[in-house]
Design a protein around this motif. Structure first.
Motif, PDB file in Angstrom:
ATOM      1  N   GLY A   1       0.805  -1.218   0.000  1.00 38.35           N
ATOM      2  CA  GLY A   1       0.000   0.000   0.000  1.00 38.35           C
ATOM      3  C   GLY A   1       0.836   1.266   0.000  1.00 38.35           C
ATOM      4  N   THR A   2       1.868   1.317  -0.845  1.00 37.92           N
ATOM      5  CA  THR A   2       2.800   2.450  -0.814  1.00 37.92           C
ATOM      6  C   THR A   2       2.141   3.783  -1.145  1.00 37.92           C
ATOM      7  N   ARG A   3       1.053   3.754  -1.921  1.00 39.56           N
ATOM      8  CA  ARG A   3       0.433   5.023  -2.328  1.00 39.56           C
ATOM      9  C   ARG A   3      -0.398   5.652  -1.226  1.00 39.56           C
ATOM     10  N   LEU A   4      -0.640   4.898  -0.135  1.00 42.41           N
ATOM     11  CA  LEU A   4      -1.385   5.449   1.002  1.00 42.41           C
ATOM     12  C   LEU A   4      -0.497   5.622   2.235  1.00 42.41           C
ATOM     13  N   ARG A   5       0.811   5.634   2.039  1.00 43.41           N
ATOM     14  CA  ARG A   5       1.692   5.905   3.166  1.00 43.41           C
ATOM     15  C   ARG A   5       1.560   7.360   3.589  1.00 43.41           C
ATOM     16  N   PRO A   6       1.743   7.663   4.910  1.00 44.19           N
ATOM     17  CA  PRO A   6       2.269   6.792   5.964  1.00 44.19           C
ATOM     18  C   PRO A   6       1.214   5.927   6.639  1.00 44.19           C
ATOM     19  N   LEU A   7      -0.071   6.081   6.264  1.00 47.46           N
ATOM     20  CA  LEU A   7      -1.122   5.314   6.925  1.00 47.46           C
ATOM     21  C   LEU A   7      -0.845   3.822   6.859  1.00 47.46           C
ATOM     22  N   THR A   8      -0.360   3.347   5.700  1.00 43.92           N
ATOM     23  CA  THR A   8      -0.156   1.916   5.509  1.00 43.92           C
ATOM     24  C   THR A   8       1.205   1.434   6.001  1.00 43.92           C
ATOM     25  N   HIS A   9       1.994   2.298   6.624  1.00 44.96           N
ATOM     26  CA  HIS A   9       3.176   1.810   7.327  1.00 44.96           C
ATOM     27  C   HIS A   9       2.757   0.944   8.514  1.00 44.96           C
ATOM     28  N   THR A  10       1.615   1.259   9.099  1.00 47.25           N
ATOM     29  CA  THR A  10       1.178   0.579  10.321  1.00 47.25           C
ATOM     30  C   THR A  10      -0.178  -0.101  10.168  1.00 47.25           C
ATOM     31  N   SER A  11      -0.755  -0.073   8.991  1.00 50.43           N
ATOM     32  CA  SER A  11      -2.089  -0.634   8.813  1.00 50.43           C
ATOM     33  C   SER A  11      -2.225  -1.214   7.415  1.00 50.43           C
ATOM     34  N   ALA A  12      -2.998  -2.297   7.287  1.00 48.48           N
ATOM     35  CA  ALA A  12      -3.243  -2.905   5.987  1.00 48.48           C
ATOM     36  C   ALA A  12      -4.121  -1.998   5.137  1.00 48.48           C
ATOM     37  N   LYS A  13      -3.740  -1.806   3.876  1.00 49.14           N
ATOM     38  CA  LYS A  13      -4.515  -0.916   3.011  1.00 49.14           C
ATOM     39  C   LYS A  13      -5.932  -1.443   2.792  1.00 49.14           C
ATOM     40  N   GLN A  14      -6.103  -2.763   2.869  1.00 51.32           N
ATOM     41  CA  GLN A  14      -7.429  -3.353   2.653  1.00 51.32           C
ATOM     42  C   GLN A  14      -8.382  -3.075   3.808  1.00 51.32           C
ATOM     43  N   LEU A  15      -7.847  -2.585   4.945  1.00 43.76           N
ATOM     44  CA  LEU A  15      -8.682  -2.313   6.109  1.00 43.76           C
ATOM     45  C   LEU A  15      -8.955  -0.828   6.302  1.00 43.76           C
ATOM     46  N   VAL A  16      -8.492   0.013   5.385  1.00 44.88           N
ATOM     47  CA  VAL A  16      -8.859   1.424   5.437  1.00 44.88           C
ATOM     48  C   VAL A  16     -10.368   1.523   5.193  1.00 44.88           C
ATOM     49  N   PRO A  17     -11.087   2.274   6.025  1.00 42.17           N
ATOM     50  CA  PRO A  17     -12.552   2.249   5.933  1.00 42.17           C
ATOM     51  C   PRO A  17     -13.128   3.174   4.866  1.00 42.17           C
ATOM     52  N   VAL A  18     -14.211   2.725   4.277  1.00 49.02           N
ATOM     53  CA  VAL A  18     -15.079   3.542   3.425  1.00 49.02           C
ATOM     54  C   VAL A  18     -16.437   3.570   4.121  1.00 49.02           C
ATOM     55  N   ALA A  19     -16.914   4.764   4.456  1.00 47.02           N
ATOM     56  CA  ALA A  19     -18.145   4.917   5.239  1.00 47.02           C
ATOM     57  C   ALA A  19     -18.069   4.084   6.519  1.00 47.02           C
ATOM     58  N   ASN A  20     -16.900   4.135   7.157  1.00 51.52           N
ATOM     59  CA  ASN A  20     -16.642   3.480   8.449  1.00 51.52           C
ATOM     60  C   ASN A  20     -16.670   1.955   8.397  1.00 51.52           C
ATOM     61  N   LYS A  21     -16.520   1.376   7.194  1.00 52.19           N
ATOM     62  CA  LYS A  21     -16.413  -0.078   7.062  1.00 52.19           C
ATOM     63  C   LYS A  21     -15.212  -0.394   6.180  1.00 52.19           C
ATOM     64  N   PRO A  22     -14.309  -1.288   6.626  1.00 47.21           N
ATOM     65  CA  PRO A  22     -13.112  -1.597   5.836  1.00 47.21           C
ATOM     66  C   PRO A  22     -13.441  -2.024   4.409  1.00 47.21           C
ATOM     67  N   VAL A  23     -12.605  -1.593   3.474  1.00 45.14           N
ATOM     68  CA  VAL A  23     -12.801  -1.926   2.066  1.00 45.14           C
ATOM     69  C   VAL A  23     -12.901  -3.442   1.883  1.00 45.14           C
ATOM     70  N   LEU A  24     -12.061  -4.190   2.584  1.00 42.06           N
ATOM     71  CA  LEU A  24     -12.050  -5.642   2.439  1.00 42.06           C
ATOM     72  C   LEU A  24     -13.396  -6.267   2.788  1.00 42.06           C
ATOM     73  N   HIS A  25     -14.115  -5.686   3.741  1.00 41.38           N
ATOM     74  CA  HIS A  25     -15.420  -6.230   4.122  1.00 41.38           C
ATOM     75  C   HIS A  25     -16.401  -6.208   2.944  1.00 41.38           C
ATOM     76  N   TYR A  26     -16.357  -5.135   2.150  1.00 45.80           N
ATOM     77  CA  TYR A  26     -17.256  -5.048   0.995  1.00 45.80           C
ATOM     78  C   TYR A  26     -16.996  -6.200   0.022  1.00 45.80           C
ATOM     79  N   GLY A  27     -15.716  -6.516  -0.203  1.00 44.42           N
ATOM     80  CA  GLY A  27     -15.369  -7.603  -1.112  1.00 44.42           C
ATOM     81  C   GLY A  27     -15.825  -8.958  -0.604  1.00 44.42           C
ATOM     82  N   LEU A  28     -15.613  -9.217   0.677  1.00 51.67           N
ATOM     83  CA  LEU A  28     -16.032 -10.505   1.244  1.00 51.67           C
ATOM     84  C   LEU A  28     -17.549 -10.658   1.199  1.00 51.67           C
ATOM     85  N   GLU A  29     -18.266  -9.571   1.429  1.00 49.49           N
ATOM     86  CA  GLU A  29     -19.725  -9.627   1.339  1.00 49.49           C
ATOM     87  C   GLU A  29     -20.185  -9.888  -0.096  1.00 49.49           C
ATOM     88  N   ALA A  30     -19.482  -9.304  -1.075  1.00 43.93           N
ATOM     89  CA  ALA A  30     -19.831  -9.529  -2.482  1.00 43.93           C
ATOM     90  C   ALA A  30     -19.594 -10.988  -2.869  1.00 43.93           C
TER      91      ALA A  30
END
Length: 355
Positions: free
Chosen positions: A11-40
Motif C-alpha cells: 500500500g505504498t500510495r497510502l503511506r504513511p497510513l499503511t506503514h502501520t495498517s493494511a490498506k485493505q482495512l482502510v474504511p469507506v463509510a466506516n467499514k473496511p474496504v475488504l469487508h465489501y469484497g467478502l460480502e460480495a
C-alpha cells in the motif's frame, strides 16, 4: 466454486497510513474496504475463501477471523513477498485444488457486487473471464485492447502508452487451466509473475478467455482521491439513522448516520455523513461526504469531504477538507503568537497549508 482474495501488498500510495495498517482495512463509510469484497463474494454464493496475506497478515486475521460473521469459511495463505498476482495463484494451488475460482483484489471496490459475472462464468465454458471498465488514467492499471468483435487483442500491465482506456478490474474468474499458465510464465521486468501474462498465455494456447464490460462503479482504492471518491459514492446511498444523541442547539440535515453512543452538541451536520459510535462532535461543522470514525472527538472544527479514522481528535481547525486522517491522530490549533504551523509528520506524508 472458491474465491481467492488478495490482501497482501504494501500500500505504498497510502503511506504513511499503511506503514502501520493494511490498506485493505482502510474504511469507506466506516467499514473496511475488504469487508465489501467478502460480502460480495458471499452474495455470489461462494463460501470457501482463501485470503493471501503478507506483512500485515496478523491485522487481517484479527479483522476477519474465521469468516463466520460474513457467512464464509476462511483459509489464510501466507505470501513471503509481493511477487505478483499470478504468484498468489501459484502458492494457493493446494487450497484451490481443481475447482473454478474468483480472484478478488482486496483493495478493490465494485458497486453492484460480482453475482452477475460469476453467474455468467458458471453457465459458460470459459477458462478465464476478466472484467473491464473505462478509466481516465489507464497507465495506472492493467489495460486490455479489444477487437471489433470484443475479442482480446492485447493485455498490458501499467503501460507507459496504453493502447486503450479499458482497465482490468481487480476481479477475475478462472477455470483450473490457470494453474498451467502461472507455471509456464516468467517474471516480468519488475520481478513479478503478472496475471496479465498468465491470461495472455491462455489466449495464445487456445483457451477461451472472455471479457465483460462493467457498467457500475469500480475503483482501486490505492490512492487518496479514489478512496475519498468511494466514500462519497457509498455515503450517497446511506440510510439515515440517529442512534446517538443530538442536543437542541444542533442542526442535522440530509442523510446522516449517527451511531450508538455518538454525541452531537451545538454543531451542524450536513449529510451525507456518518458519525461513528461514541464519537463526540461539539461546536463543529461536519460537511457532506465525511466519515468520522468511532471514538473520535471533533471540537470547534470544520471538516468535509474527508475520512477520519477511529479515536482521532480534531480541535480548533478552521477548515479541513479532501483529507484522510489516520487512527489516534491529533490535529489541533496552535495557540499564541507567532501564528505558525507546528507539524510532526512521518515519512511519505503529504500536507497542504494555507500560507
Amino acid at each position: 466454486m472458491k474465491a481467492l482474495v488478495l490482501a497482501g501488498g504494501k500500500g505504498t500510495r497510502l503511506r504513511p497510513l499503511t506503514h502501520t495498517s493494511a490498506k485493505q482495512l482502510v474504511p469507506v463509510a466506516n467499514k473496511p474496504v475488504l469487508h465489501y469484497g467478502l460480502e460480495a463474494i458471499r452474495d455470489a454464493g461462494i463460501t470457501s475463501v482463501g485470503i493471501i496475506v503478507g506483512d500485515t497478515g496478523n491485522e487481517i486475521r484479527e479483522a476477519i477471523g474465521d469468516g463466520s460473521r460474513f457467512g464464509i469459511d476462511v483459509t489464510y495463505i501466507a505470501q513471503e513477498a509481493p511477487l505478483g498476482l499470478a504468484h498468489c495463484v501459484l502458492i494457493a494451488r493446494d487450497f484451490l485444488a481443481d475447482e473454478p475460482f474468483v480472484m478478488y483484489l482486496g483493495d478493490n471496490f465494485l458497486i453492484g457486487g460480482i453475482t452477475g459475472p460469476v453467474k455468467v462464468f458458471r453457465q459458460s465454458d470459459y477458462d478465464a473471464q476478466i472484467l473491464l471498465t473505462k478509466v481516465t488514467e489507464p497507465r495506472f492499471y492493467g489495460v486490455a485492447e479489444l477487437g471489433p468483435g470484443g475479442e482480446i487483442l492485447s493485455l498490458e500491465e501499467k503501460p507507459d502508452r496504453p493502447r486503450s482506456d479499458l482497465a482490468i478490474v481487480g476481479v477475475y474468474t478462472f477455470s483450473p487451466a490457470i494453474h498451467e499458465a502461472v507455471r509456464a510464465i516468467a517474471p516480468s521486468a519488475r520481478g513479478e509473475l503478472e496475471i496479465t501474462d498468465a491470461i495472455k498465455w491462455l489466449i495464445d494456447h487456445g483457451f477461451r478467455v472472455h471479457s465483460h464490460l462493467v457498467s457500475g462503479y469500480w475503483k482501486d482504492t490505492g490512492r487518496l482521491q479514489d478512496l475519498l471518491e468511494c466514500n462519497r459514492i457509498v455515503l450517497e446511498g446511506l440510510e439515515p439513522r440517529i442512534l446517538g444523541s443530538v442536543d437542541g442547539l444542533s442542526e442535522v440535515t440530509g442523510r446522516v448516520a449517527l451511531e450508538p453512543g455518538a454525541i452531537v452538541e451545538n454543531s451542524v451536520i450536513r449529510g451525507p455523513a456518518i458519525i461513528g459510535a461514541c464519537a463526540k462532535i461539539n461546536g463543529s461543522y461536519i460537511g457532506p461526504y465525511t466519515s468520522i470514525g468511532a471514538g473520535c472527538v471533533v471540537e470547534n472544527t470544520e471538516v468535509e469531504y474527508a475520512i477520519v479514522l477511529e479515536d482521532s481528535t480534531l480541535r480548533g481547525v478552521s477548515r479541513l477538507t479532501y483529507s484522510l486522517i489516520g487512527r489516534n491522530v491529533e490535529v489541533t490549533r496552535s495557540e499564541g503568537l507567532p501564528n505558525t504551523h507546528q507539524l510532526m509528520i512521518g515519512d511519505h506524508s503529504r500536507v497542504q497549508v494555507q500560507a
